[in-house]
Motif scaffolding. Structure first.
Motif, PDB file in Angstrom:
ATOM      1  N   GLY A  32      48.863  37.382  32.165  1.00  0.00           N
ATOM      2  CA  GLY A  32      47.919  38.091  32.613  1.00  0.00           C
ATOM      3  C   GLY A  32      48.998  38.847  33.804  1.00  0.00           C
ATOM      4  N   PHE A  33      49.908  38.080  34.280  1.00  0.00           N
ATOM      5  CA  PHE A  33      50.513  38.889  36.026  1.00  0.00           C
ATOM      6  C   PHE A  33      51.015  40.537  35.606  1.00  0.00           C
ATOM      7  CE2 PHE A  33      53.533  38.859  38.639  1.00  0.00           C
ATOM      8  CZ  PHE A  33      53.427  39.054  39.903  1.00  0.00           C
ATOM      9  N   LYS A  34      51.150  40.931  36.716  1.00  0.00           N
ATOM     10  CA  LYS A  34      51.652  42.465  36.799  1.00  0.00           C
ATOM     11  C   LYS A  34      52.161  42.454  38.042  1.00  0.00           C
ATOM     12  CE  LYS A  34      48.939  44.136  33.246  1.00  0.00           C
ATOM     13  NZ  LYS A  34      49.954  44.046  32.106  1.00  0.00           N
ATOM     14  N   LYS A  35      53.988  42.701  37.483  1.00  0.00           N
ATOM     15  CA  LYS A  35      54.494  42.828  38.166  1.00  0.00           C
ATOM     16  C   LYS A  35      54.702  43.434  39.879  1.00  0.00           C
ATOM     17  CE  LYS A  35      58.959  45.300  36.978  1.00  0.00           C
ATOM     18  NZ  LYS A  35      59.928  45.336  36.620  1.00  0.00           N
ATOM     19  N   GLY A  99      46.103  47.145  25.955  1.00  0.00           N
ATOM     20  CA  GLY A  99      45.845  48.499  25.957  1.00  0.00           C
ATOM     21  C   GLY A  99      45.240  48.816  27.764  1.00  0.00           C
ATOM     22  N   GLU A 100      44.081  49.566  27.699  1.00  0.00           N
ATOM     23  CA  GLU A 100      43.917  50.271  29.382  1.00  0.00           C
ATOM     24  C   GLU A 100      42.768  49.166  29.193  1.00  0.00           C
ATOM     25  OE1 GLU A 100      44.077  52.085  31.552  1.00  0.00           O
ATOM     26  OE2 GLU A 100      46.062  52.451  30.567  1.00  0.00           O
ATOM     27  N   GLY A 101      42.617  48.527  30.311  1.00  0.00           N
ATOM     28  CA  GLY A 101      41.155  47.826  30.517  1.00  0.00           C
ATOM     29  C   GLY A 101      40.799  46.402  31.052  1.00  0.00           C
ATOM     30  N   PHE A 102      40.599  45.996  31.691  1.00  0.00           N
ATOM     31  CA  PHE A 102      39.960  44.738  32.246  1.00  0.00           C
ATOM     32  C   PHE A 102      38.817  43.956  31.765  1.00  0.00           C
ATOM     33  CE2 PHE A 102      42.682  47.608  35.047  1.00  0.00           C
ATOM     34  CZ  PHE A 102      43.759  46.136  35.700  1.00  0.00           C
ATOM     35  N   PHE A 103      38.672  42.558  31.703  1.00  0.00           N
ATOM     36  CA  PHE A 103      37.777  41.459  31.818  1.00  0.00           C
ATOM     37  C   PHE A 103      36.512  42.013  33.237  1.00  0.00           C
ATOM     38  CE2 PHE A 103      40.489  39.550  28.783  1.00  0.00           C
ATOM     39  CZ  PHE A 103      40.381  39.345  27.995  1.00  0.00           C
ATOM     40  N   LYS A 104      35.689  41.655  33.041  1.00  0.00           N
ATOM     41  CA  LYS A 104      34.967  41.641  34.066  1.00  0.00           C
ATOM     42  C   LYS A 104      34.154  40.338  34.648  1.00  0.00           C
ATOM     43  CE  LYS A 104      31.020  45.304  35.988  1.00  0.00           C
ATOM     44  NZ  LYS A 104      30.070  46.038  35.951  1.00  0.00           N
ATOM     45  N   ILE A 105      34.337  40.076  35.709  1.00  0.00           N
ATOM     46  CA  ILE A 105      34.001  38.644  36.204  1.00  0.00           C
ATOM     47  C   ILE A 105      32.914  38.796  37.359  1.00  0.00           C
ATOM     48  CG2 ILE A 105      34.776  36.160  36.533  1.00  0.00           C
ATOM     49  CD1 ILE A 105      35.840  37.169  34.328  1.00  0.00           C
ATOM     50  N   LEU A 106      31.985  38.132  36.420  1.00  0.00           N
ATOM     51  CA  LEU A 106      30.526  37.458  38.124  1.00  0.00           C
ATOM     52  C   LEU A 106      31.311  36.524  38.814  1.00  0.00           C
ATOM     53  CD1 LEU A 106      28.147  39.067  39.229  1.00  0.00           C
ATOM     54  CD2 LEU A 106      26.615  37.408  37.762  1.00  0.00           C
ATOM     55  N   ARG A 116      43.071  40.718  33.673  1.00  0.00           N
ATOM     56  CA  ARG A 116      43.691  40.515  32.086  1.00  0.00           C
ATOM     57  C   ARG A 116      43.772  39.114  31.817  1.00  0.00           C
ATOM     58  NH1 ARG A 116      44.802  45.516  29.793  1.00  0.00           N
ATOM     59  NH2 ARG A 116      46.594  44.713  29.177  1.00  0.00           N
ATOM     60  N   ASP A 117      43.441  38.328  32.638  1.00  0.00           N
ATOM     61  CA  ASP A 117      43.219  37.175  32.287  1.00  0.00           C
ATOM     62  C   ASP A 117      42.999  36.881  30.977  1.00  0.00           C
ATOM     63  OD1 ASP A 117      44.072  33.554  31.607  1.00  0.00           O
ATOM     64  OD2 ASP A 117      43.810  33.580  34.127  1.00  0.00           O
ATOM     65  N   GLY A 118      42.985  36.118  29.696  1.00  0.00           N
ATOM     66  CA  GLY A 118      41.427  35.674  28.828  1.00  0.00           C
ATOM     67  C   GLY A 118      41.435  34.723  28.608  1.00  0.00           C
ATOM     68  N   ASN A 190      44.706  35.856  39.472  1.00  0.00           N
ATOM     69  CA  ASN A 190      44.653  36.608  38.716  1.00  0.00           C
ATOM     70  C   ASN A 190      43.176  37.334  38.496  1.00  0.00           C
ATOM     71  OD1 ASN A 190      46.681  34.821  38.418  1.00  0.00           O
ATOM     72  ND2 ASN A 190      46.030  33.977  35.748  1.00  0.00           N
ATOM     73  N   GLN A 191      43.085  38.100  39.524  1.00  0.00           N
ATOM     74  CA  GLN A 191      42.036  38.368  39.240  1.00  0.00           C
ATOM     75  C   GLN A 191      42.393  39.514  40.444  1.00  0.00           C
ATOM     76  OE1 GLN A 191      38.811  34.948  37.638  1.00  0.00           O
ATOM     77  NE2 GLN A 191      38.087  36.310  39.371  1.00  0.00           N
ATOM     78  N   PHE A 192      41.316  41.176  40.081  1.00  0.00           N
ATOM     79  CA  PHE A 192      41.635  42.589  41.454  1.00  0.00           C
ATOM     80  C   PHE A 192      39.883  42.398  41.780  1.00  0.00           C
ATOM     81  CE2 PHE A 192      45.495  41.557  37.784  1.00  0.00           C
ATOM     82  CZ  PHE A 192      46.073  42.298  39.141  1.00  0.00           C
ATOM     83  N   VAL A 193      40.169  43.371  42.567  1.00  0.00           N
ATOM     84  CA  VAL A 193      38.636  43.311  43.306  1.00  0.00           C
ATOM     85  C   VAL A 193      39.518  45.361  43.450  1.00  0.00           C
ATOM     86  CG1 VAL A 193      37.725  41.556  44.218  1.00  0.00           C
ATOM     87  CG2 VAL A 193      39.430  43.353  45.304  1.00  0.00           C
ATOM     88  N   GLU A 194      38.247  45.906  43.074  1.00  0.00           N
ATOM     89  CA  GLU A 194      38.152  47.447  43.162  1.00  0.00           C
ATOM     90  C   GLU A 194      38.223  48.260  44.722  1.00  0.00           C
ATOM     91  OE1 GLU A 194      34.482  48.674  42.737  1.00  0.00           O
ATOM     92  OE2 GLU A 194      34.666  50.452  43.210  1.00  0.00           O
ATOM     93  N   THR A 195      38.947  49.386  44.980  1.00  0.00           N
ATOM     94  CA  THR A 195      39.113  48.939  46.352  1.00  0.00           C
ATOM     95  C   THR A 195      38.900  51.127  45.934  1.00  0.00           C
ATOM     96  OG1 THR A 195      41.723  50.526  45.771  1.00  0.00           O
ATOM     97  CG2 THR A 195      41.032  47.790  46.514  1.00  0.00           C
ATOM     98  N   PRO A 196      38.965  51.799  47.582  1.00  0.00           N
ATOM     99  CA  PRO A 196      39.063  53.540  47.360  1.00  0.00           C
ATOM    100  C   PRO A 196      40.098  53.990  46.697  1.00  0.00           C
ATOM    101  CG  PRO A 196      38.352  52.377  49.348  1.00  0.00           C
ATOM    102  CD  PRO A 196      38.869  51.134  48.851  1.00  0.00           C
ATOM    103  N   SER A 197      40.807  53.335  46.235  1.00  0.00           N
ATOM    104  CA  SER A 197      41.622  54.186  45.624  1.00  0.00           C
ATOM    105  C   SER A 197      41.936  53.813  43.517  1.00  0.00           C
ATOM    106  CB  SER A 197      43.571  53.951  46.350  1.00  0.00           C
ATOM    107  OG  SER A 197      44.334  52.860  45.669  1.00  0.00           O
ATOM    108  N   SER A 198      41.650  52.260  43.558  1.00  0.00           N
ATOM    109  CA  SER A 198      41.555  52.837  42.561  1.00  0.00           C
ATOM    110  C   SER A 198      40.582  53.018  41.707  1.00  0.00           C
ATOM    111  CB  SER A 198      40.971  51.129  42.416  1.00  0.00           C
ATOM    112  OG  SER A 198      39.979  51.069  42.531  1.00  0.00           O
TER     113      SER A 198
END
Lengths: 262, 253
Positions: A32-35, A99-106, A116-118, A190-198
């Motif tokens: 799930g890595f994005k370059k 396609g579009e989307g991410f898994f949401k992790i608590l 995107r790492d499932g 492999n995880q991301f967090v939301e930002t004002p720009s996203s």
């Protein structure tokens, strides 16, 4: 001599470029890595002779100015969010989104992260969790005596319970998308967090309204193309060398002046 | 005799500036959409220090000065990125962007979206379409940019294309006269954009810098050698001067 400083900005930029490329190569096999690619811009110009200025008493104007640029700066390391190829693992809890989307992790602190790492597993309570043990949202619990775990394209998880011949839906794995997914901030693992720009997260259902579909038994590979990374690496190295040559040439010029009239 | 020193110095000063221009090109060898600059020189006749009233009039002293930097507006190589928001222009046009201080132009097509779904440059400046900024809806996917700049998407579950705008391209009579503002932006001043005749947008590509490394390196060596040659010339002039003074002032006791 300006050329010395200009070439120094070039060397610094290429150094960062090599760092970004080496991180891509290091994550060649990261699920799930994005370059990323480094993006550069030219620095502000000194207008020694301004184009369009009056050149003579006869009213002629300067047709081309003398503009001296100050070098280069890094403007960002944008992430390429293109789809990675899916590789089959045959593991029931390995999920990929095409396609579009991410898994949401608590996360343990109550916040959400996106991936995107499932590569999912089951914890001791039967919950579907990431490799770090954090539950996938919405939380799905699977009884430990269940069999025949199946995840469909919408993310619905169903199992067959003992004493039953049909499978029962246990829950649905959610998919979240962002209007500017390249604006997410990576936090490692492999995880991301939301930002004002996203932009804010938009939770939805897989395989509907433009959300990608979930594929069971597969993992998304990194979207790094090793051949283009290697050619970028060579280009960066050569650019670095060229800037070093400019520094040494400018140095030699200065030396010839300082050596005058000994 | 001092004239030789001054002429030499005037050339050294222009060489130094040429070196600065080369250094800037080399530093931007990996900058998307960068256009290389080259130095132009001209002879500068010193009219004030000349006297024509003598029978044998003074010889004109000519110096060197830089006349300008001209821009190589040639197409840079296209690099495929597979990123749907990366765009390159094949032709002589520029992308129009809304920057601080007004409308600016760029060849750097490394675009992305902002948090409200508008198409922006790496600096967050809005990319302008023929009808203003190009804005995407949250459920848009499969973004497609046609060669004429028309941006279409598939919206939600719809199976037909929805138009989101048309990328505005602007061409100029003499692109070499656009002023570089840094940050990959150009200012046109009073020039007005011309109609686009032969420029197309290529989606999924980035135009790289058009700096020719081999050319820059050979020019750099040339500049460096000329500079040192003049330094030697100045040294010889100075030595000549020195020995003349020493010999002429050598009064036998």
């Amino acid at each position: 001599m300006q050329a010395l400083h200009t070439a120094a900005t070039g060397m610094a930029a290429q150094e960062l470029n090599v760092q970004v490329i080496s991180n891509n190569i290091a994550n060649l096999r990261t699920t799930g890595f994005k370059k990323q690619t480094a993006a550069f811009q030219d620095l502000i110009y000194e207008h020694v002779r301004r184009v369009g200025a009056q050149a003579s008493d006869q009213g002629t104007i300067v047709p081309v100015g003398v503009d001296i640029g100050g070098g280069v700066k890094t403007v960002g390391t944008p992430r390429s969010m293109t789809q990675g190829t899916l590789s089959q693992t045959g593991n029931d809890l390995d999920l990929a989104i095409s396609g579009e989307g991410f898994f949401k992790i608590l996360m343990p602190d109550g916040t959400f992260q996106y991936t995107r790492d499932g590569t999912f597993q089951m914890d001791n309570q039967g919950r579907v969790v990431t490799a770090q043990g954090n539950p996938v949202q919405p939380t799905i619990s699977i009884p430990n005596n269940a069999s025949g775990l199946a995840v469909n394209e919408q993310g619905q998880v169903s199992v067959t319970l003992p004493g039953s011949s049909t499978s029962a839906v246990q829950g649905q794995i959610g998919v979240t998308r962002f209007i500017n997914k390249a604006g997410l901030q990576p936090v490692g693992n492999n995880q991301f967090v939301e930002t004002p720009s996203s932009g804010p997260p938009q939770d939805g259902t897989a395989n509907s309204e433009g959300y990608g579909k979930v594929t069971q038994g597969s993992l998304e590979q990194a979207n790094v193309d090793v051949v283009s990374e290697m050619s970028d690496l060579i280009a960066a190295q050569r650019a670095y060398e060229m800037n070093a040559k400019v520094i040494s040439a400018a140095d030699q010029m200065m030396q010839s002046t300082t050596a005058l009239f000994r | 005799m001092q004239n030789a020193l001054l002429i030499g110095l005037s050339r050294q000063m222009t060489l130094e500036r040429q070196m600065d221009v080369i250094a800037n090109n080399v530093a931007n060898a990996n900058t998307n959409g960068f256009k290389a600059d080259h130095s132009l020189f001209e002879e500068f006749l010193n009219s004030n220090a000349r006297e024509d009233n003598f029978i044998a009039s003074d010889r004109r002293v000519s110096y060197v000065q830089d006349r300008g930097t001209f821009r190589d507006v040639g197409q840079g190589p296209m690099e495929p990125t597979n990123n749907p928001l990366d765009m390159a222009i094949d032709g002589n046009a520029f992308f129009a962007v809304q920057a601080n201080g007004g409308e600016r132009y760029t060849r750097d097509g490394k675009f992305s979206l902002n948090s409200t779904g508008q198409l922006v440059t790496s600096d967050g400046n809005l990319v302008l379409g023929t009808g203003g900024p190009i804005t995407f809806q949250p459920t848009d996917h499969d973004i497609n940019v046609a060669p004429d700049g028309t941006v279409t998407v598939l919206e939600g579950t719809a199976k037909t294309d929805s138009i989101r705008g048309k990328i505005r391209m602007a061409a100029f009579d003499d692109a070499a006269k656009l002023t570089k503002l840094g940050a990959n932006l150009y200012d046109v001043g009073s020039a007005t954009p011309q109609a686009i005749t032969r420029s197309t947008v290529r989606q999924g590509y980035i135009e790289k810098s058009n700096v020719n490394s081999v050319g820059e390196m050979s020019r750099m060596v040339e500049v460096m050698r000329s500079y040192t040659a003049i330094a030697n010339l100045l040294q010889q002039q100075s030595d000549l001067h020195k020995s003349a003074i020493e010999k002429l002032a050598d009064v036998p006791a």
